[in-house]
Design an enzyme around this catalytic site. Structure first.
Site, PDB file in Angstrom:
ATOM      1  N   ALA A  27       0.840  -1.201   0.000  1.00  0.00           N
ATOM      2  CA  ALA A  27       0.000   0.000   0.000  1.00  0.00           C
ATOM      3  C   ALA A  27       0.873   1.247   0.000  1.00  0.00           C
ATOM      4  O   ALA A  27       2.051   1.195   0.349  1.00  0.00           O
ATOM      5  CB  ALA A  27      -0.914   0.006   1.223  1.00  0.00           C
ATOM      6  N   GLY A  30      -0.492   8.712   2.363  1.00  0.00           N
ATOM      7  CA  GLY A  30       0.004  10.074   2.300  1.00  0.00           C
ATOM      8  C   GLY A  30       1.329  10.266   3.010  1.00  0.00           C
ATOM      9  O   GLY A  30       2.080  11.186   2.695  1.00  0.00           O
ATOM     10  N   ASP A 149      -5.985   8.683  10.085  1.00  0.00           N
ATOM     11  CA  ASP A 149      -6.543   7.988   8.921  1.00  0.00           C
ATOM     12  C   ASP A 149      -7.284   6.749   9.350  1.00  0.00           C
ATOM     13  O   ASP A 149      -7.373   6.439  10.504  1.00  0.00           O
ATOM     14  CB  ASP A 149      -5.458   7.648   7.902  1.00  0.00           C
ATOM     15  CG  ASP A 149      -4.274   6.895   8.484  1.00  0.00           C
ATOM     16  OD1 ASP A 149      -4.236   6.663   9.699  1.00  0.00           O
ATOM     17  OD2 ASP A 149      -3.387   6.555   7.710  1.00  0.00           O
TER      18      ASP A 149
END
Length: 149
Positions: A27, A30, A149
């Site tokens: 993955a 940010g 997140d």
């Protein structure tokens, strides 16, 4: 091909981060890139996950501070629904943390597979309760927990 360097065996041609071999990306977020990795010691192989601060972020003190605080918090949390983090460090410009690799489906994949059908109410309640247990554990710490997140 493998090369023996002191007590550690390294595979030639496989990207590495110190003693960890980065097998494939999992993955990108940010702040960090996440990789499936392995460590080999004495003929034993351990699969794990490496979360590495993105190279375009490692010089920004804000991102570095957030990553360090995440690593410190993650390493202090021990609860059955929280993935164990067991290493944190810096190698050159790379800042990383190493965590347990949990083999299986992630919730996002399971939900995508159920589109249009949805999870059964009992399964949805179970997943929510397990998540709440982990959040409760994290929020009982003396220092505040900030969710990003």
């Amino acid at each position: 091909m493998q090369v023996l360097c002191g007590p550690t065996v390294y595979s030639v041609g496989v990207p590495s981060l110190g003693r960890y071999e980065l097998l494939r990306p999992l993955a990108r977020g940010g702040m960090a890139d996440v990789y499936l990795a392995r460590r080999r010691v004495g003929g034993v192989e351990k699969r794990l996950v490496i979360k590495r601060l993105r190279r375009d972020r490692h010089r920004d003190p804000r991102f570095l501070d957030m990553f360090v605080r995440e690593a410190q918090l993650s390493m202090s949390l021990v609860q059955q629904n929280i993935v164990p983090v067991f290493d944190f460090g810096r190698i050159g410009d790379d800042v990383f943390l190493a965590m347990e690799h949990i083999d299986g489906k992630d919730l996002g994949s399971s939900l995508a597979k159920q589109r249009g059908v949805g999870l059964s109410p009992m399964l949805a309640a179970f997943v929510a309760a397990e998540c709440c247990q982990a959040l409760d554990h994290a929020h009982r710490r003396k220092e505040p927990v900030i969710h990003r997140d």
